[in-house]
Design an enzyme around this catalytic site. Structure first.
Site, PDB file in Angstrom:
ATOM      1  N   LYS A   1       0.874  -1.180   0.000  1.00 54.91           N
ATOM      2  CA  LYS A   1       0.000   0.000   0.000  1.00 54.91           C
ATOM      3  C   LYS A   1       0.905   1.222   0.000  1.00 54.91           C
ATOM      4  O   LYS A   1       1.707   1.426   0.913  1.00 54.91           O
ATOM      5  CB  LYS A   1      -0.900   0.004   1.238  1.00 54.91           C
ATOM      6  CG  LYS A   1      -1.754   1.267   1.312  1.00 54.91           C
ATOM      7  CD  LYS A   1      -2.727   1.222   2.468  1.00 54.91           C
ATOM      8  CE  LYS A   1      -3.525   2.513   2.539  1.00 54.91           C
ATOM      9  NZ  LYS A   1      -4.493   2.517   3.642  1.00 54.91           N
TER      10      LYS A   1
ATOM     11  N   LYS B   1      -2.120  -1.488  -3.846  1.00 54.73           N
ATOM     12  CA  LYS B   1      -2.981  -0.310  -3.784  1.00 54.73           C
ATOM     13  C   LYS B   1      -2.141   0.939  -3.881  1.00 54.73           C
ATOM     14  O   LYS B   1      -1.144   1.024  -3.169  1.00 54.73           O
ATOM     15  CB  LYS B   1      -3.728  -0.361  -2.445  1.00 54.73           C
ATOM     16  CG  LYS B   1      -4.564   0.833  -2.132  1.00 54.73           C
ATOM     17  CD  LYS B   1      -5.136   0.692  -0.742  1.00 54.73           C
ATOM     18  CE  LYS B   1      -5.901   1.950  -0.411  1.00 54.73           C
ATOM     19  NZ  LYS B   1      -6.429   1.942   0.921  1.00 54.73           N
TER      20      LYS B   1
HETATM   21  C1  PBG Z   1      -7.180   3.832   5.510  1.00 57.62           C
HETATM   22  C2  PBG Z   1      -7.605   3.527   4.114  1.00 57.62           C
HETATM   23  C3  PBG Z   1      -7.465   4.404   3.045  1.00 57.62           C
HETATM   24  C4  PBG Z   1      -8.032   3.786   1.930  1.00 57.62           C
HETATM   25  C5  PBG Z   1      -8.510   2.541   2.341  1.00 57.62           C
HETATM   26  N1  PBG Z   1      -8.212   2.376   3.698  1.00 57.62           N
HETATM   27  C6  PBG Z   1      -6.929   5.768   3.013  1.00 57.62           C
HETATM   28  C7  PBG Z   1      -5.614   6.062   3.628  1.00 57.62           C
HETATM   29  O1  PBG Z   1      -4.736   5.203   3.747  1.00 57.62           O
HETATM   30  O2  PBG Z   1      -5.438   7.226   4.003  1.00 57.62           O
HETATM   31  C8  PBG Z   1      -8.111   4.421   0.579  1.00 57.62           C
HETATM   32  C9  PBG Z   1      -9.022   3.798  -0.424  1.00 57.62           C
HETATM   33  C10 PBG Z   1      -9.365   4.648  -1.600  1.00 57.62           C
HETATM   34  O3  PBG Z   1      -8.764   5.712  -1.849  1.00 57.62           O
HETATM   35  O4  PBG Z   1     -10.275   4.245  -2.328  1.00 57.62           O
HETATM   36  N2  PBG Z   1      -6.806   2.798   6.319  1.00 57.62           N
END
Ligand code: PBG
Length: 313
Positions: free
Chosen positions: A177, A230
């Protein structure tokens, strides 16, 4: 006959934003998506089922008054997520319910972990995440998906779940991520922009590809059942690398900012939405994703089913 990859509704995980209000809240940067009341969430799940989408991941908007640095609301058995899971399992028992494991919706600091002196405390956070995941499993979650990016959390979650008898709850690890600017609309949807700084001390540097393999090795050793990359579109190379390496299925998260980009261009008439969405999702499969999390899940499934009925797919 010679097509190498095909996307099916069963490949999708449909992310749903929920809150404890009896109305829906529109999300200006994500046209077509809403933050749902729990009743509306059930209705949306019903519509998705009609199109063959059976797997859902829940993202809650929590009342500011319930937010603390330790994120204790994350493991309140009467909190919004456990209640939502129970409602889904009662009405659509064959649904696969995926939960987000991270503290950000519950944190008054707007971070995925517990904060001390401006730093995220890795191990203290893991302790909280274990309680959160067990609470979700007790409510009926089938798959827990840690998106927090703390080091060592997959193994700790596995142990915590097993110790409570949840040996059959799977872990979908957010393995790679990235600290991405593509999450903006998601943070708008949940009002969860970081309270200070950014998430670069725990999420990955977009410049690093090989680092994803270190994360994958650790997650595999710690017991991840699935691995996620991601964001999706700008990270197809990472999906491919994980697919070549990973012993477990790979998921791609087509994130909020990617959704917003397509929506905006299509609203302007600059792109054809149906073609661009189905092409994008097919490219995820070609890159190596078995599973796709997308806000387009219901709509794309509908288009795929139509094309199938017309013999075009
Ligand atoms: C936070 C989380 C995020 C997303 C999913 N879980 C945002 C972040 O890390 O700040 C983003 C998903 C998206 O942008 O569709 N745990």
């Amino acid at each position: 006959m010679v097509r190498e990859n095909i996307v099916l509704p069963s490949n999708f995980i449909y992310p749903l934003f929920i809150h404890d209000e009896d109305f829906n809240h529109s999300i200006p940067s994500m046209p077509g998506c809403e933050r749902h009341s729990l009743d509306s969430m059930l209705a949306e799940i019903g519509e998705a089922w009609e199109e063959g989408v059976k797997t859902f991941v829940l993202f809650p908007k929590v009342d500011d008054a319930l937010k603390t640095n330790l994120g204790v609301e994350a493991y309140n058995p009467e909190g919004i997520v456990p209640r939502a899971i129970r409602m889904i399992k009662e009405k659509y028992p064959d649904s696969i319910v995926v939960t987000d494991v991270a503290l950000d919706p519950y944190s008054d600091q707007g971070h995925d972990g517990v904060v001390e002196d401006g730093k995220i405390l890795n191990d203290v956070t893991i302790n909280q995440l274990c309680k959160q995941a067990v609470c979700q499993a007790k409510a009926g979650a089938d798959i827990v998906a840690p998106s927090d990016m703390m080091d060592g959390r997959v193994g700790a979650l596995r142990d915590a779940l097993d110790a409570e008898g949840f040996t059959d709850v799977s872990i979908l690890a957010y393995t790679a991520k990235y600290a991405s600017a593509y999450y903006g609309p998601f943070r708008d949807a949940l009002d969860s922009h970081p309270g200070f700084g950014d998430k670069k001390t725990y999420q990955q540097d977009p410049a690093n590809g090989r680092e994803a393999l270190i994360e994958a090795e650790l997650d595999a050793a710690e017991g991840a059942d699935m691995m996620m990359v991601k964001p999706g579109m700008p990270y197809l190379d990472i999906i491919r690398r994980l697919k070549d390496y990973s012993p477990v299925p790979v998921a791609a998260y087509h994130v909020s900012g990617e959704y917003a980009m397509i929506k905006a261009a299509c609203e302007k008439g600059w792109l054809d939405e149906r073609s661009v969405v189905l092409e994008t999702l097919t490219c995820f499969k070609r890159a190596g994703a078995d599973i796709i999390l997308t806000y387009y899940a219901k709509q794309a499934a509908k288009w795929i089913n139509e094309d199938m009925e017309n013999g075009l797919y």
